[in-house]
Design a protein around this motif. Sequence first.
Motif, PDB file in Angstrom:
ATOM      1  N   THR A 209       0.843  -1.200   0.000  1.00 48.16           N
ATOM      2  CA  THR A 209       0.000   0.000   0.000  1.00 48.16           C
ATOM      3  C   THR A 209       0.873   1.242   0.000  1.00 48.16           C
ATOM      4  O   THR A 209       0.655   2.168  -0.805  1.00 48.16           O
ATOM      5  CB  THR A 209      -0.943   0.007   1.218  1.00 48.16           C
ATOM      6  N   ALA A 210       1.865   1.287   0.875  1.00 51.67           N
ATOM      7  CA  ALA A 210       2.765   2.444   0.947  1.00 51.67           C
ATOM      8  C   ALA A 210       3.489   2.636  -0.386  1.00 51.67           C
ATOM      9  O   ALA A 210       3.581   3.763  -0.895  1.00 51.67           O
ATOM     10  CB  ALA A 210       3.766   2.259   2.086  1.00 51.67           C
ATOM     11  N   SER A 211       3.971   1.567  -0.973  1.00 52.15           N
ATOM     12  CA  SER A 211       4.674   1.647  -2.250  1.00 52.15           C
ATOM     13  C   SER A 211       3.758   2.167  -3.357  1.00 52.15           C
ATOM     14  O   SER A 211       4.149   3.039  -4.141  1.00 52.15           O
ATOM     15  CB  SER A 211       5.226   0.269  -2.618  1.00 52.15           C
TER      16      SER A 211
ATOM     17  N   TRP B 137       4.380   6.445  -0.493  1.00 52.85           N
ATOM     18  CA  TRP B 137       4.495   6.884   0.898  1.00 52.85           C
ATOM     19  C   TRP B 137       5.667   6.176   1.563  1.00 52.85           C
ATOM     20  O   TRP B 137       5.736   4.947   1.582  1.00 52.85           O
ATOM     21  CB  TRP B 137       3.213   6.578   1.665  1.00 52.85           C
ATOM     22  N   SER B 138       6.580   6.955   2.133  1.00 52.97           N
ATOM     23  CA  SER B 138       7.731   6.353   2.808  1.00 52.97           C
ATOM     24  C   SER B 138       7.776   6.688   4.293  1.00 52.97           C
ATOM     25  O   SER B 138       8.720   6.313   4.983  1.00 52.97           O
ATOM     26  CB  SER B 138       9.031   6.814   2.142  1.00 52.97           C
ATOM     27  N   GLY B 139       6.779   7.384   4.779  1.00 55.36           N
ATOM     28  CA  GLY B 139       6.766   7.810   6.169  1.00 55.36           C
ATOM     29  C   GLY B 139       6.389   6.717   7.144  1.00 55.36           C
ATOM     30  O   GLY B 139       6.120   5.567   6.772  1.00 55.36           O
ATOM     31  N   SER B 140       6.369   7.096   8.398  1.00 49.82           N
ATOM     32  CA  SER B 140       5.938   6.206   9.469  1.00 49.82           C
ATOM     33  C   SER B 140       5.392   7.084  10.597  1.00 49.82           C
ATOM     34  O   SER B 140       5.434   8.303  10.507  1.00 49.82           O
ATOM     35  CB  SER B 140       7.081   5.323   9.973  1.00 49.82           C
ATOM     36  N   VAL B 141       4.900   6.447  11.637  1.00 49.11           N
ATOM     37  CA  VAL B 141       4.297   7.159  12.757  1.00 49.11           C
ATOM     38  C   VAL B 141       4.978   6.730  14.046  1.00 49.11           C
ATOM     39  O   VAL B 141       5.192   5.536  14.270  1.00 49.11           O
ATOM     40  CB  VAL B 141       2.781   6.861  12.840  1.00 49.11           C
TER      41      VAL B 141
ATOM     42  N   PHE C 171      -0.905  -1.083  10.244  1.00 49.39           N
ATOM     43  CA  PHE C 171      -1.126  -0.004   9.278  1.00 49.39           C
ATOM     44  C   PHE C 171      -0.889   1.352   9.940  1.00 49.39           C
ATOM     45  O   PHE C 171      -0.271   2.245   9.357  1.00 49.39           O
ATOM     46  CB  PHE C 171      -2.538  -0.097   8.711  1.00 49.39           C
ATOM     47  N   MET C 172      -1.378   1.514  11.161  1.00 44.04           N
ATOM     48  CA  MET C 172      -1.258   2.784  11.872  1.00 44.04           C
ATOM     49  C   MET C 172       0.177   3.086  12.293  1.00 44.04           C
ATOM     50  O   MET C 172       0.512   4.225  12.579  1.00 44.04           O
ATOM     51  CB  MET C 172      -2.187   2.815  13.081  1.00 44.04           C
ATOM     52  N   ALA C 173       1.042   2.077  12.321  1.00 46.25           N
ATOM     53  CA  ALA C 173       2.451   2.312  12.597  1.00 46.25           C
ATOM     54  C   ALA C 173       3.138   2.948  11.381  1.00 46.25           C
ATOM     55  O   ALA C 173       4.213   3.535  11.505  1.00 46.25           O
ATOM     56  CB  ALA C 173       3.156   1.010  12.966  1.00 46.25           C
ATOM     57  N   ARG C 174       2.494   2.830  10.228  1.00 40.11           N
ATOM     58  CA  ARG C 174       3.083   3.324   8.983  1.00 40.11           C
ATOM     59  C   ARG C 174       2.434   4.610   8.468  1.00 40.11           C
ATOM     60  O   ARG C 174       3.095   5.463   7.886  1.00 40.11           O
ATOM     61  CB  ARG C 174       2.968   2.224   7.928  1.00 40.11           C
ATOM     62  N   PHE C 175       1.119   4.740   8.657  1.00 38.82           N
ATOM     63  CA  PHE C 175       0.382   5.868   8.089  1.00 38.82           C
ATOM     64  C   PHE C 175      -0.208   6.765   9.173  1.00 38.82           C
ATOM     65  O   PHE C 175      -0.904   6.285  10.061  1.00 38.82           O
ATOM     66  CB  PHE C 175      -0.771   5.356   7.223  1.00 38.82           C
TER      67      PHE C 175
ATOM     68  N   ASP D 166     -14.765   4.181  -9.899  1.00 37.35           N
ATOM     69  CA  ASP D 166     -13.685   4.047 -10.870  1.00 37.35           C
ATOM     70  C   ASP D 166     -12.545   4.964 -10.431  1.00 37.35           C
ATOM     71  O   ASP D 166     -12.669   6.186 -10.470  1.00 37.35           O
ATOM     72  CB  ASP D 166     -14.166   4.418 -12.265  1.00 37.35           C
ATOM     73  N   LEU D 167     -11.450   4.372 -10.017  1.00 40.61           N
ATOM     74  CA  LEU D 167     -10.319   5.138  -9.499  1.00 40.61           C
ATOM     75  C   LEU D 167      -9.188   5.286 -10.510  1.00 40.61           C
ATOM     76  O   LEU D 167      -8.109   5.776 -10.176  1.00 40.61           O
ATOM     77  CB  LEU D 167      -9.787   4.483  -8.222  1.00 40.61           C
ATOM     78  N   ALA D 168      -9.427   4.889 -11.760  1.00 43.17           N
ATOM     79  CA  ALA D 168      -8.375   4.910 -12.778  1.00 43.17           C
ATOM     80  C   ALA D 168      -7.750   6.295 -12.947  1.00 43.17           C
ATOM     81  O   ALA D 168      -6.535   6.414 -13.135  1.00 43.17           O
ATOM     82  CB  ALA D 168      -8.926   4.412 -14.115  1.00 43.17           C
ATOM     83  N   ALA D 169      -8.542   7.335 -12.898  1.00 45.22           N
ATOM     84  CA  ALA D 169      -8.034   8.697 -13.131  1.00 45.22           C
ATOM     85  C   ALA D 169      -7.525   9.372 -11.849  1.00 45.22           C
ATOM     86  O   ALA D 169      -7.011  10.483 -11.907  1.00 45.22           O
ATOM     87  CB  ALA D 169      -9.123   9.550 -13.768  1.00 45.22           C
ATOM     88  N   ARG D 170      -7.654   8.719 -10.721  1.00 48.98           N
ATOM     89  CA  ARG D 170      -7.226   9.324  -9.443  1.00 48.98           C
ATOM     90  C   ARG D 170      -5.744   9.083  -9.205  1.00 48.98           C
ATOM     91  O   ARG D 170      -5.237   7.987  -9.411  1.00 48.98           O
ATOM     92  CB  ARG D 170      -8.009   8.726  -8.281  1.00 48.98           C
ATOM     93  N   ASP D 171      -5.067  10.117  -8.730  1.00 51.38           N
ATOM     94  CA  ASP D 171      -3.652   9.965  -8.394  1.00 51.38           C
ATOM     95  C   ASP D 171      -3.497   8.976  -7.255  1.00 51.38           C
ATOM     96  O   ASP D 171      -4.297   8.968  -6.320  1.00 51.38           O
ATOM     97  CB  ASP D 171      -3.055  11.315  -7.968  1.00 51.38           C
ATOM     98  N   ARG D 172      -2.452   8.191  -7.336  1.00 50.49           N
ATOM     99  CA  ARG D 172      -2.121   7.271  -6.250  1.00 50.49           C
ATOM    100  C   ARG D 172      -1.230   8.017  -5.269  1.00 50.49           C
ATOM    101  O   ARG D 172      -0.008   8.026  -5.402  1.00 50.49           O
ATOM    102  CB  ARG D 172      -1.402   6.040  -6.785  1.00 50.49           C
ATOM    103  N   VAL D 173      -1.886   8.612  -4.278  1.00 47.77           N
ATOM    104  CA  VAL D 173      -1.151   9.430  -3.326  1.00 47.77           C
ATOM    105  C   VAL D 173      -1.835   9.359  -1.960  1.00 47.77           C
ATOM    106  O   VAL D 173      -3.043   9.150  -1.866  1.00 47.77           O
ATOM    107  CB  VAL D 173      -1.057  10.896  -3.832  1.00 47.77           C
ATOM    108  N   PHE D 174      -1.025   9.526  -0.925  1.00 48.33           N
ATOM    109  CA  PHE D 174      -1.524   9.629   0.440  1.00 48.33           C
ATOM    110  C   PHE D 174      -1.121  11.004   0.955  1.00 48.33           C
ATOM    111  O   PHE D 174       0.052  11.382   0.899  1.00 48.33           O
ATOM    112  CB  PHE D 174      -0.923   8.541   1.342  1.00 48.33           C
ATOM    113  N   GLU D 175      -2.098  11.762   1.455  1.00 45.85           N
ATOM    114  CA  GLU D 175      -1.845  13.104   1.964  1.00 45.85           C
ATOM    115  C   GLU D 175      -2.161  13.160   3.449  1.00 45.85           C
ATOM    116  O   GLU D 175      -3.327  13.050   3.833  1.00 45.85           O
ATOM    117  CB  GLU D 175      -2.715  14.116   1.219  1.00 45.85           C
ATOM    118  N   PRO D 176      -1.145  13.331   4.306  1.00 43.35           N
ATOM    119  CA  PRO D 176      -1.404  13.448   5.752  1.00 43.35           C
ATOM    120  C   PRO D 176      -2.211  14.703   6.073  1.00 43.35           C
ATOM    121  O   PRO D 176      -2.058  15.731   5.397  1.00 43.35           O
ATOM    122  CB  PRO D 176       0.002  13.550   6.359  1.00 43.35           C
ATOM    123  N   PHE D 177      -3.039  14.609   7.071  1.00 41.69           N
ATOM    124  CA  PHE D 177      -3.805  15.768   7.541  1.00 41.69           C
ATOM    125  C   PHE D 177      -2.918  16.645   8.418  1.00 41.69           C
ATOM    126  O   PHE D 177      -2.116  16.137   9.188  1.00 41.69           O
ATOM    127  CB  PHE D 177      -5.017  15.339   8.381  1.00 41.69           C
TER     128      PHE D 177
END
Length: 182
Positions: A11-13, A17-21, A45-49, A167-178
Amino acid sequence: MSAVRDLVDETASALGWSGSVTPRVGWEEVERRLRTPLPADYKRFMARFPSGLLRDVLRIFNLVQSRTSLTRVVQDFEPAREVVGRHRDEFDSYPPFPEPGGVVPFADDTAGGLLGWLPWTPDPDRWHVVRLSGNPVAGWTRTRRSMTAVVRELATSRSDRNVLGWDLAARDRVFEPFDGYA
């Protein structure tokens, strides 16, 4: 636990996303405040995101990231429970937590839907993910997958074959922290 680690790493790859918590709150306190045990894959998952937005479609809140984050999630837990309860009353569906077998919410989508676990067994590591659509008539989608499997599916989806049915084909594959959850 290696399979869970692989799902979280995949998921991170997929999201770049290369971060952690660094946890600021212990899982024992979180489970005590929520009055339920939580699945081990969710904890991994929460240890990573951190709390954030996955592909601009799924809001995930990290309960151990900070006391602020835990407090916000606990405050949001009751309204989510009420949504499940109203849906049950109108459509004779799953009960809300803490009723026996009641849905335990863990995330929401950007269209007003809710993702949660269906605790069909006392072992939280065997709970399946369900989604309540933001459109009450559309109702529930039940999976037989874990939280990490469902989130990886959303992270890698190139079609509408995912728990949201979007349909998520057009969505960027990105994770944005709040901001403001640290």
